[in-house]
Design an enzyme around this catalytic site. Structure first.
Site, mmCIF file in Angstrom:
data_model
loop_
_atom_site.group_PDB
_atom_site.id
_atom_site.type_symbol
_atom_site.label_atom_id
_atom_site.label_comp_id
_atom_site.label_asym_id
_atom_site.label_seq_id
_atom_site.Cartn_x
_atom_site.Cartn_y
_atom_site.Cartn_z
ATOM 1 N N LYS A 171 0.851 -1.186 0.000
ATOM 2 C CA LYS A 171 0.000 0.000 0.000
ATOM 3 C C LYS A 171 0.891 1.242 0.000
ATOM 4 C CE LYS A 171 -1.913 2.917 2.717
ATOM 5 N NZ LYS A 171 -2.001 4.026 1.748
ATOM 6 N N GLU A 244 10.377 2.249 10.190
ATOM 7 C CA GLU A 244 11.327 3.331 9.875
ATOM 8 C C GLU A 244 10.542 4.628 9.975
ATOM 9 O OE1 GLU A 244 14.436 3.132 9.455
ATOM 10 O OE2 GLU A 244 14.880 1.114 8.748
ATOM 11 N N CYS A 278 13.747 11.853 5.066
ATOM 12 C CA CYS A 278 13.773 11.423 6.474
ATOM 13 C C CYS A 278 15.121 11.756 7.084
ATOM 14 C CB CYS A 278 13.485 9.936 6.583
ATOM 15 S SG CYS A 278 14.463 8.974 5.433
ATOM 16 N N GLU A 375 9.600 17.012 14.333
ATOM 17 C CA GLU A 375 9.834 16.885 12.894
ATOM 18 C C GLU A 375 8.880 17.820 12.140
ATOM 19 O OE1 GLU A 375 8.694 13.272 10.695
ATOM 20 O OE2 GLU A 375 10.722 13.225 9.893
#
Ligand code: NAD
Length: 485
Positions: A171, A244, A278, A375
């Site tokens: 997905k 992750e 990332c 973040e």
């Protein structure tokens, strides 16, 4: 209209609903996609479950031949796919091509694993007995991926999962479904047997949820937000889960650093991919003796960054992925100002033709400010000035993430202190926080991940299960720990 791919056929979702994907540089639609649902997901999981047995029965070097075909087809199609990455995700074309190159590299590397997939052979404590380990696939693996590396991240996971003999239900993010459709078409063309790889576009709350909870799924490999990852972990039950997650990566700049090199690295690390990697650098921890000079050099370079459509030659920085990402940056600009950091450039939207945001620098940030802790995932960099190496290590480790990190210094002692003391999965010395290679492990610590390392030799650990084999040819009962000398 694009379809989902189940058991080797391109079909409509049973939901009867669709959604669109947009070019973030122009806000124009680039296609209509199936809004898959839980029923589609169950169908795809069943297909993967059946196909996986045959796939695992194929010798690994034969599976590898299909992976080599994928590498070759990706290589032939690199330019078209790179342009597609740029069109759908927004990163500039050289980075779009890099995204595809990462996929080429990992398919090449993992195809090579087809002739290795090593186990261990060790002496038994008993005579006439063999002791060894071998690798088995996990079974059906759910691969759930983000939009920021729409070809590379799925490839990192799927190349490793496939060489180990797993079936896959994938997905992708609803922001980049076209890249996913095109990648699966390449798998199909490469000769992937039907049912081994299935593709479901659609929402995380229905498709993703089924892929996480379904008991026929044995493993989940997820890359995305920390909140989503934690939610998945709560729902997965007894499955192998690889996570992750986010990052708040820092660059330490010591007073002996080559500032020309530092500026190149910071500009690339903080504003490359518009800060949406990332591993993007979102904090600079600069020695107080050079912080002022570094700020001036950075401002001069930031002023030259050309923002625009990533397909246009000469563009340095593309748009953010969507309107939500722009709003998130705006929110953090307000937070940073209220916290007392000094906004020295950027801090606002760029051209309204796309989801553009100006490269932004805050100075005078403190390690515990929210702009230096959370973040943001955009081109927003905070500079923190520190007295010495002890304070730099303290600041860089003060966040709840641990993906990438970097230090610029000529002092060997400080370089090795950074390697040993920074809490992160990656540390670069005299280079920026970004630029991983496919044959080396990749992953983070703390809030960034649960110990999985993708790519490299560790990539196969995520997708294989070790079986320990004892082969006793003594012809009598030999009892471990009891019949030893
Ligand atoms: P996201 O968590 O919003 O979405 C990731 C995927 O999860 C998407 O496919 C989404 O549809 C799906 N999803 C959402 N809710 C779900 C649910 N309840 N159950 C199952 N699936 C669900 O993340 P994103 O915005 O696509 O990606 C950005 C994030 O990814 C950032 O935090 C970034 O740091 C992180 N990231 C990490 C790495 C790494 O290697 N550590 C690499 C790339 C991106």
């Amino acid at each position: 209209m694009h379809k989902i791919y189940i058991d080797g056929s391109w079909v409509n979702s049973s939901s009867g609903k669709t959604f669109e994907s947009f070019n973030p540089a122009t806000k124009k639609s680039i296609g209509t996609f199936q809004q898959g649902n839980a029923a589609d997901a169950r169908h795809a999981i069943d297909a993967a479950y059946d196909a996986q047995k045959k796939w695992a029965g194929m010798p690994a070097p034969s599976r590898a031949r299909i992976l080599f075909n994928i590498r070759d087809l990706l290589t032939k199609d690199k330019e078209r796919l790179g342009r597609l990455v740029t069109t759908e995700m927004g990163k500039i074309l050289p980075e779009g091509l890099g995204d595809v190159q990462e996929a080429i590299d990992i398919f090449e590397y993992m195809a090579g694993e087809g002739r290795r997939l090593f186990g261990h052979t060790v002496p038994s404590e008993l005579p006439d007995k063999f002791a060894m380990t071998t690798r088995l696939p996990i079974g059906v693996v759910s691969v759930i991926t983000p939009w920021n590396f729409p070809i590379a991240v799925p490839a990192w996971k799927m190349a490793a999962a496939l060489i180990c003999g797993n079936g896959i239900v994938w997905k992708p993010s609803s922001d980049t479904p076209l890249c996913a459709v095109e990648l699966v078409k390449i798998f199909e063309k490469a000769g992937m047997p039907k049912g081994v790889v299935n593709l479901l576009t659609g929402p995380g709350s229905s498709v993703g949820d089924e892929l996480v909870r379904n008991r026929a799924v044995s493993g989940i490999s997820f890359t995305g937000h920390r909140d989503t990852g934690e939610d998945i972990l709560r729902k997965a039950g007894v499955k192998r889960v690889g996570l992750e997650l986010g990052g708040k990566n820092g660059i330490i700049v010591m007073d002996d650093a080559d500032l020309g090199l530092v500026v190149d690295g910071i500009i690339w690390g903080a504003y490359g991919t518009s800060g949406q990697r990332c591993t993007a650098a979102s904090r600079v921890i600069a020695h107080e003796k050079i912080a002022g000079k570094l700020e001036k050099l950075l401002l001069a370079r930031i002023a030259k960054i050309k923002i625009g459509d990533g397909l246009q030659k000469g563009t340095d920085m593309g748009p953010l992925i969507n309107e939500g990402a722009v709003r998130k940056c705006e929110k953090y600009i307000d937070i940073g100002k209220k916290e007392g950091a000094k906004l020295v450039c950027g801090g606002k939207k760029g051209s309204a033709s796309g989801h553009f945001f100006l490269p932004t620098l805050f100075t005078g940030a403190a390690p515990d400010m929210r702009i230096a802790q959370e973040e943001i995932f955009g081109p927003v960099l905070s500079m923190i000035a520190v007295k010495n190496m002890d304070k730099a290590i303290e600041a860089i480790n003060s966040v709840d993430y641990g993906l990438s990190s970097s230090i610029y210094t000529k002092d060997m002692k400080n370089a090795f202190r950074a390697i040993c003391e920074i809490e992160a999965g990656l540390t670069y010395v005299n280079s920026s926080t970004i630029g991983s290679e496919a044959h080396l492990p990749f992953g983070g610590v703390k809030g960034t991940g649960n110990g999985v390392r993708e790519a490299g030799i560790t990539g196969i650990e995520e997708f294989s299960s070790i079986k320990t084999v004892y082969f006793d040819y003594s012809g009598r009962l030999q009892r471990a720990q009891i019949d030893t000398d």
